[in-house]
Design an enzyme around this catalytic site. Sequence first.
Site, PDB file in Angstrom:
ATOM      1  N   ASN A 159       0.841  -1.203   0.000  1.00  0.00           N
ATOM      2  CA  ASN A 159       0.000   0.000   0.000  1.00  0.00           C
ATOM      3  C   ASN A 159       0.871   1.247   0.000  1.00  0.00           C
ATOM      4  O   ASN A 159       1.972   1.224   0.541  1.00  0.00           O
ATOM      5  CB  ASN A 159      -0.901   0.003   1.240  1.00  0.00           C
ATOM      6  CG  ASN A 159      -2.003  -1.035   1.152  1.00  0.00           C
ATOM      7  OD1 ASN A 159      -2.500  -1.338   0.074  1.00  0.00           O
ATOM      8  ND2 ASN A 159      -2.368  -1.599   2.294  1.00  0.00           N
ATOM      9  N   CYS A 181      -5.771  -7.335  -2.975  1.00  0.00           N
ATOM     10  CA  CYS A 181      -6.206  -6.852  -1.670  1.00  0.00           C
ATOM     11  C   CYS A 181      -7.307  -7.762  -1.155  1.00  0.00           C
ATOM     12  O   CYS A 181      -8.180  -8.188  -1.911  1.00  0.00           O
ATOM     13  CB  CYS A 181      -6.720  -5.415  -1.783  1.00  0.00           C
ATOM     14  SG  CYS A 181      -7.350  -4.730  -0.236  1.00  0.00           S
ATOM     15  N   HIS A 182      -7.296  -8.056   0.144  1.00  0.00           N
ATOM     16  CA  HIS A 182      -8.263  -9.004   0.700  1.00  0.00           C
ATOM     17  C   HIS A 182      -9.478  -8.347   1.339  1.00  0.00           C
ATOM     18  O   HIS A 182     -10.284  -9.043   1.968  1.00  0.00           O
ATOM     19  CB  HIS A 182      -7.568  -9.917   1.720  1.00  0.00           C
ATOM     20  CG  HIS A 182      -6.861  -9.188   2.813  1.00  0.00           C
ATOM     21  ND1 HIS A 182      -5.697  -9.645   3.378  1.00  0.00           N
ATOM     22  CD2 HIS A 182      -7.125  -8.034   3.454  1.00  0.00           C
ATOM     23  CE1 HIS A 182      -5.292  -8.823   4.319  1.00  0.00           C
ATOM     24  NE2 HIS A 182      -6.153  -7.833   4.381  1.00  0.00           N
ATOM     25  N   HIS A 218      -9.578  -0.142  -1.355  1.00  0.00           N
ATOM     26  CA  HIS A 218     -10.051   0.227  -0.021  1.00  0.00           C
ATOM     27  C   HIS A 218     -11.302   1.106  -0.061  1.00  0.00           C
ATOM     28  O   HIS A 218     -11.784   1.528   0.992  1.00  0.00           O
ATOM     29  CB  HIS A 218      -8.940   0.900   0.794  1.00  0.00           C
ATOM     30  CG  HIS A 218      -7.839  -0.036   1.160  1.00  0.00           C
ATOM     31  ND1 HIS A 218      -6.555   0.400   1.445  1.00  0.00           N
ATOM     32  CD2 HIS A 218      -7.804  -1.388   1.295  1.00  0.00           C
ATOM     33  CE1 HIS A 218      -5.788  -0.639   1.737  1.00  0.00           C
ATOM     34  NE2 HIS A 218      -6.535  -1.735   1.651  1.00  0.00           N
TER      35      HIS A 218
END
Length: 463
Positions: A159, A181-182, A218
Amino acid sequence: MNTHEKRTSNKINIAYIGGGSRQWARKIMSDLIIEESISGEVRLYDIDTKAAKKNEVIGNMFNNLPGAKTTWHYKAVHTLKDALEGANFVIISITPGTIEKDMYSDVHTPECYGIYQAVGDTVGPGGYIRALRTIPMYIEIANAIKDYAPDAWVINYTNPMTLCVRTLYQVFPQIKAFGCCHEVFGTQELLMTALNEELNLGLTDRSQIKVNVSGINHFTWIDEAFYKDIDLIPIYTQFANKYYDHGLIKEEHRGDPFKNAHKVKFDLFRRYGVIAAAGDRHLIEFVPQWYLKNESDQEKWIYWLTKVERRINSLRNKNQETNDIIAGKKELTISPSGEEGVQQIKSILGLKSFVSNVNLPNAGQIPWLPKGAVVETNAVFKSGSVKPVQTGNLPLNVQNLVLQHAINQEALIHAFFNQDKQGIMNIFANEPMVKRLSIEESTELFNIMIDNTKAYLPEWLLH
């Protein structure tokens, strides 16, 4: 399965940049060792050579563990060239700067100006200053990939995700890179919880929940969700209303910043009718005017700020754990991570077909965001290709929320590559967390934060 029983598999070479990782490396090692269809060599490169050497030892220990289904040879190397030459895949997972000094400044310096951040690694003043020291590192990495492994597939975990992937393509447009990304996985699990509660199905595999993903890292959104032929949006509507007032969190998890009560997610759904598909601690940084105006908002919205002191203690504990494993004082075990990187590698090798959410330059998969900007959607992984899925439109009000951040991120890339310090300062001042300050205050904060991390910045940014 004993070593002599391991099956013949496809042999590949992986370059791991950030190979001294105390977290991601161990996850990838676990996932690789239980995947019997691939094997090969992982070359670990890290500016902290001692940490990479320790991971070399631990990685090779995995081969002899109960449950190992394949064999991998781990080797710490001293240069990017040594890591990249002959690599089929490149994994990037680095810490840009130090946690103790640089990330501490990212997160806590703005507090002197009344600005609180839940994470400080993607947007906000901390996310943007982190980006400024990360971009030069990714310029070096992209050039090295171009020189030594131009045909390799590149998987990024660092990130700020959007700006890392965007830099790779800015430097080397032909690169085959995507970011993983999880955060969406957690939302799939929440949808599974809602479904189980409604229909008592007892599902345990989040991959059975099919979702349409759209947005930026995000700050992703889901407007369609299904289990087989069951539309999950009506079920989620009832679920969100049921748990809105008090959130949904176990009592023992209260106070843990890495646990979600989902109250922010529920509130955004009630506002817009689509599901915000990230943890609350990330979401609030994109809309701080509602959820992060001051430190007391934590109590109202049931989240907890991630203090850097916690990260420092965690790093210290992980270092000790590494030393204990090597010394035989702590048992090393195989523990599947739940990440999808190894499945993506298998799919690119042609061993399966797979759909996962990833970050890629916008080639039209999100028609309402700028072309070329890095966006997050589902993509189809199959032999030799990763093709993003077109998502369609989100509600206009949601598009507006996402668009302002996407444009700020694009503007930051252009200003950096044009060495436009004033342009960067303007973007910083326009960031939603910062714009409450006067221009004099935002300039002062910018200069203090720049000075705190100057060891990683180009000269033109320091004058």
